[in-house]
Design a protein around this motif. Structure first.
Motif, mmCIF file in Angstrom:
data_model
loop_
_atom_site.group_PDB
_atom_site.id
_atom_site.type_symbol
_atom_site.label_atom_id
_atom_site.label_comp_id
_atom_site.label_asym_id
_atom_site.label_seq_id
_atom_site.Cartn_x
_atom_site.Cartn_y
_atom_site.Cartn_z
ATOM 1 N N LEU A 1 0.822 -1.211 0.000
ATOM 2 C CA LEU A 1 0.000 0.000 0.000
ATOM 3 C C LEU A 1 0.854 1.258 0.000
ATOM 4 N N LYS A 2 2.078 1.153 0.492
ATOM 5 C CA LYS A 2 2.933 2.334 0.550
ATOM 6 C C LYS A 2 3.573 2.690 -0.796
ATOM 7 N N LEU A 3 3.425 1.814 -1.800
ATOM 8 C CA LEU A 3 3.981 2.095 -3.123
ATOM 9 C C LEU A 3 3.256 3.263 -3.781
ATOM 10 N N LYS A 4 4.006 4.019 -4.566
ATOM 11 C CA LYS A 4 3.451 5.198 -5.235
ATOM 12 C C LYS A 4 2.228 4.858 -6.086
ATOM 13 N N GLN A 5 2.273 3.735 -6.803
ATOM 14 C CA GLN A 5 1.154 3.381 -7.688
ATOM 15 C C GLN A 5 -0.121 3.028 -6.922
ATOM 16 N N ALA B 1 -3.440 6.406 -4.497
ATOM 17 C CA ALA B 1 -4.843 6.824 -4.662
ATOM 18 C C ALA B 1 -5.783 5.809 -4.018
ATOM 19 N N LYS B 2 -5.535 4.521 -4.246
ATOM 20 C CA LYS B 2 -6.365 3.479 -3.628
ATOM 21 C C LYS B 2 -6.189 3.499 -2.111
ATOM 22 N N ARG B 3 -4.963 3.736 -1.642
ATOM 23 C CA ARG B 3 -4.722 3.783 -0.204
ATOM 24 C C ARG B 3 -5.551 4.896 0.445
ATOM 25 N N GLN B 4 -5.536 6.078 -0.139
ATOM 26 C CA GLN B 4 -6.312 7.190 0.424
ATOM 27 C C GLN B 4 -7.800 6.862 0.446
ATOM 28 N N TRP B 5 -8.286 6.273 -0.616
ATOM 29 C CA TRP B 5 -9.688 5.866 -0.690
ATOM 30 C C TRP B 5 -9.997 4.830 0.392
ATOM 31 N N LEU B 6 -9.139 3.814 0.517
ATOM 32 C CA LEU B 6 -9.372 2.745 1.497
ATOM 33 C C LEU B 6 -9.259 3.255 2.934
ATOM 34 N N VAL C 1 -12.713 4.536 3.479
ATOM 35 C CA VAL C 1 -13.709 3.460 3.500
ATOM 36 C C VAL C 1 -13.589 2.624 4.771
ATOM 37 N N PHE C 2 -12.366 2.311 5.184
ATOM 38 C CA PHE C 2 -12.130 1.429 6.325
ATOM 39 C C PHE C 2 -11.828 2.196 7.612
ATOM 40 N N SER C 3 -12.170 3.463 7.675
ATOM 41 C CA SER C 3 -11.807 4.307 8.825
ATOM 42 C C SER C 3 -12.368 3.794 10.157
ATOM 43 N N ALA C 4 -13.471 3.071 10.142
ATOM 44 C CA ALA C 4 -14.088 2.589 11.384
ATOM 45 C C ALA C 4 -13.182 1.611 12.132
ATOM 46 N N TRP C 5 -12.337 0.872 11.426
ATOM 47 C CA TRP C 5 -11.498 -0.129 12.093
ATOM 48 C C TRP C 5 -10.009 0.000 11.787
ATOM 49 N N LEU C 6 -9.646 0.786 10.815
ATOM 50 C CA LEU C 6 -8.259 0.822 10.349
ATOM 51 C C LEU C 6 -7.272 1.285 11.414
ATOM 52 N N GLY C 7 -7.678 2.173 12.304
ATOM 53 C CA GLY C 7 -6.765 2.686 13.313
ATOM 54 C C GLY C 7 -6.713 1.878 14.596
ATOM 55 N N ASP D 1 -0.746 -1.915 9.861
ATOM 56 C CA ASP D 1 0.228 -0.845 9.662
ATOM 57 C C ASP D 1 0.362 -0.602 8.161
ATOM 58 N N LEU D 2 -0.233 0.471 7.680
ATOM 59 C CA LEU D 2 -0.244 0.737 6.244
ATOM 60 C C LEU D 2 1.134 1.050 5.668
ATOM 61 N N ASP D 3 2.091 1.398 6.529
ATOM 62 C CA ASP D 3 3.442 1.691 6.054
ATOM 63 C C ASP D 3 4.355 0.469 6.070
ATOM 64 N N ASN D 4 3.860 -0.645 6.574
ATOM 65 C CA ASN D 4 4.624 -1.886 6.572
ATOM 66 C C ASN D 4 4.686 -2.407 5.135
ATOM 67 N N PRO D 5 5.859 -2.742 4.622
ATOM 68 C CA PRO D 5 5.959 -3.220 3.241
ATOM 69 C C PRO D 5 5.209 -4.534 2.998
#
Length: 158
Positions: free
Chosen positions: A96-100, A103-108, A111-117, A122-126
């Motif tokens: 998810l941390k890849l440049k390509q 856009a999907k990461r920001q959208w997700l 969308v997943f804000s209720a549980w993502l935090g 860890d969205l920055d984990n490779p």
């Protein structure tokens, strides 16, 4: 997506629009979906958080998970949700941390804000990757109407 049904072209277009609207209404938000894979010759199924967009479901997961190992070996998958079942192809779109994937990461993240935090992801984990389930065939039921869907076609029929 193509919806199969022997009817007039006008009826067909209306049915296609209805099927797309139902898919977006039911699954175009954070939704739990059963995802089935093959573990060798044995089926394996689990519930995943997902969101539908343009003929695919998107899932945030760890590339080291059993499901991703199973998809790497056998990319054919099946999904099941509220009065909907389908087959498709599981595709690892990379970290998810890849440049390509930004856009999907920001959208997700929205969308997943209720549980993502909650500390589980860890969205920055490779190893945190974007799984796309590209649908091929499916059946959608709504108010007594059955829609046989062919997601490989751009034109639609019921």
């Amino acid at each position: 997506m193509k919806v199969r049904y022997p009817g007039s072209e006008e009826w067909l277009m209306k049915a296609m629009e209805q099927a797309l609207a139902i898919m977006n209404e039911r699954f175009g938000k954070n939704t739990e979906l059963s995802l089935a894979t093959l573990d060798g010759e044995q089926p394996a199924v689990r519930i995943v958080n997902s969101v539908y967009q343009d003929g695919s479901f998107y899932v945030i997961t760890d590339q080291r998970s059993r499901k991703m190992k199973q998809i790497a070996a056998h990319p054919q998958v099946a999904v099941c949700g509220f009065w909907f079942s389908a087959s498709g192809i599981g595709e690892n779109l990379g970290a998810l941390k890849l440049k390509q994937n930004q856009a999907k990461r920001q959208w997700l993240e929205t969308v997943f804000s209720a549980w993502l935090g909650n500390g589980h992801t860890d969205l920055d984990n490779p190893n945190t990757i974007l799984l796309r389930i590209r649908l091929t065939q499916g059946v959608l039921m709504s108010h007594g109407t059955r829609y046989d869907l062919d997601f490989t076609q751009k034109e639609n029929s019921v």
